[in-house]
Design a protein around this motif. Structure first.
Motif, PDB file in Angstrom:
ATOM      1  N   SER A 107     -10.507  67.021   8.062  1.00  0.00           N
ATOM      2  CA  SER A 107      -9.050  67.145   8.750  1.00  0.00           C
ATOM      3  C   SER A 107      -8.547  66.180   9.956  1.00  0.00           C
ATOM      4  O   SER A 107      -7.356  66.079   9.968  1.00  0.00           O
ATOM      5  N   LEU A 111      -5.383  64.401  10.071  1.00  0.00           N
ATOM      6  CA  LEU A 111      -4.208  64.655  10.798  1.00  0.00           C
ATOM      7  C   LEU A 111      -3.640  63.409  11.600  1.00  0.00           C
ATOM      8  O   LEU A 111      -2.663  63.191  11.854  1.00  0.00           O
ATOM      9  N   GLN A 114      -1.847  61.278   9.341  1.00  0.00           N
ATOM     10  CA  GLN A 114      -0.562  61.910   8.898  1.00  0.00           C
ATOM     11  C   GLN A 114       0.487  61.677  10.183  1.00  0.00           C
ATOM     12  O   GLN A 114       1.640  61.310  10.079  1.00  0.00           O
ATOM     13  N   ASP A 133      -2.616  73.346   8.773  1.00  0.00           N
ATOM     14  CA  ASP A 133      -1.676  72.647   9.497  1.00  0.00           C
ATOM     15  C   ASP A 133      -0.810  71.674   8.984  1.00  0.00           C
ATOM     16  O   ASP A 133       0.408  71.251   9.200  1.00  0.00           O
ATOM     17  N   PHE A 134      -1.350  71.348   7.736  1.00  0.00           N
ATOM     18  CA  PHE A 134      -0.769  69.862   7.065  1.00  0.00           C
ATOM     19  C   PHE A 134       0.697  70.434   6.577  1.00  0.00           C
ATOM     20  O   PHE A 134       1.765  69.667   6.593  1.00  0.00           O
ATOM     21  N   PHE A 138       2.379  71.338  11.389  1.00  0.00           N
ATOM     22  CA  PHE A 138       2.564  69.675  11.258  1.00  0.00           C
ATOM     23  C   PHE A 138       3.174  69.199  10.263  1.00  0.00           C
ATOM     24  O   PHE A 138       3.123  68.019   9.825  1.00  0.00           O
TER      25      PHE A 138
END
Length: 403
Positions: A107, A111, A114, A133-134, A138
């Motif tokens: 992750s 992130l 991302q 959170d993806f 976020f």
């Protein structure tokens, strides 16, 4: 008159062809997909070259072209380091004109990638990272989560196991964000369904000796020892538990993340009885077997859910380019959300407004050596968990959710 009509028809046909060509827009005259993965580290077996192979299979099965333009697959190794992952992603988007990045295990790296995708306004699909959170705080119009999240695995395993009488739990939790998220989500489900959490221990990532942690879990007398983490700790915990007679003593282990390659590494003698939730099992039906045997012919091992998910998402992406007549990121993402995802990988799949692909999951139990009849015959399917139950409603923290 016939000559005039033919001339008019020819002019009209040429205009239509020109209009079609103008509406079919592919940047740089090539669709480039970057598989950003772990090629040599702890995640390389469940992702790595297998994810690259799955992406290339999707491209080959699509015919190698979309809207008349070639499709290219390139590979990068982020070595499980966020800074390296971000650097490669930035170079790919800026210099190499990559249109889509896929895979990206762990992750922290996901992130970081991302963030770059958002900055560059390019697409990113994560398969082997589970942080909610993806698609939560976020969430992004440029990033999709295709295979799983920590909530889905925790709900799938904890809820179904508690229903079957596993109502007391003790967690062995990897001491980083992913492990903590798994434990938190699973604990909430256990208590919600009337069970009890008796305690937890938190070994650091890649701990060489897990004996003391297993002994504490064994001493808790919990019916279920929940493994909240991924490789390499999860496989070593299962092996150590078998050596210490955890299964023989009547306790069960429930892996909140385990992959078929983990079971292959551990062996059925040590892993037998293990409970886990998965998005995909190669031997589930004719569709899964047909694709997995083609994959096996290339890789000499069966695919993980992450690798199968890479093929599924790349195929959906290419179909969306074809249907929308462009590789414009937001138009492609919008087109991907229009159609259900129903293929060998996903059952009842749908890319939601928060860019989470919701689909059914499966609670399975690892077979005993006597029950396994042929190579990679490892799972008994105990229950189907609907995508709605597993993934839950969209997180209101996601700014893409209509309030």
């Amino acid at each position: 008159m016939n000559a005039i009509k033919l001339a008019m028809f020819g002019t009209l046909a040429a205009a239509l062809l020109a209009s079609s060509a103008a509406s079919a827009q592919v940047s740089d005259d090539i669709v480039k997909i970057g598989v950003l993965t772990d090629m040599n580290g702890p995640a390389s077996t469940p992702t790595g070259q297998g994810s690259v192979t799955a992406a290339q299979m999707a491209v080959d099965d699509f015919g190698g072209k979309v809207l008349g333009k070639p499709i290219s697959v390139i590979v990068g190794d982020h070595q499980l380091k966020p800074d390296i992952g971000a650097t490669i992603a930035r170079r790919w988007y800026d210099v190499d004109q990559v249109d889509l990045i896929v895979d990206v295990p762990v992750s922290a790296v996901g992130l970081a990638v991302q963030n770059i995708a958002n900055e560059k306004k390019k697409l990113f699909i994560t398969h082997s990272t589970g942080a909610t959170d993806f698609h939560g705080k976020f969430c992004s119009p440029y990033a999709m989560q295709w295979v799983f999240d920590t909530r889905a695995l925790a709900v799938g395993t904890a809820q179904e196991v508690v229903k079957r009488g596993g109502d007391s739990w003790f967690f062995i939790t990897d001491d980083y964000a992913f492990g903590h998220s798994l434990e938190k989500d699973a604990s909430a489900i256990v208590t919600k369904n009337g069970g009890k959490v008796l305690g937890a221990v938190r070994p650091p990532f890649a701990t060489p000796d897990l004996s003391s942690f297993i002994l504490q879990a064994q001493a808790s007398k919990a019916k279920i020892i929940g493994i909240a983490g991924g490789p390499p700790n999860n496989t070593n915990e299962i092996k150590t538990a078998a050596e210490f007679g955890v299964f023989a003593g009547g306790q069960q282990m429930a892996a909140l993340l385990a992959l078929i390659t983990d079971v292959q590494s551990i062996g059925l003698s040590a892993a037998q009885g293990l409970l886990l939730t998965t998005s995909f099992y190669w031997d589930m039906d004719d569709k899964t077997r047909e694709w997995s045997k083609r994959y096996f012919a290339k890789m000499n091992r069966m695919p993980t859910m992450w690798q199968a998910g890479v093929y599924s998402s790349v195929t959906a992406y290419l179909n969306a380019i074809k249907d929308s007549g462009t590789d414009d990121p937001l138009k492609v993402a919008a087109k991907m959300r229009e159609k259900p995802v129903e293929d060998f990988f996903a059952r009842n799949g749908k890319l939601r407004e928060d860019n989470l692909m919701v689909h059914d999951l499966w609670l399975v139990q690892v077979k005993t050596p006597a029950e396994s009849k042929y190579p990679w015959d490892y799972y008994k399917i105990l229950a189907k968990i609907s995508g709605e139950d597993a993934f839950g409603p969209p997180d209101p923290a996601c700014p893409m959710i209509k309030k």
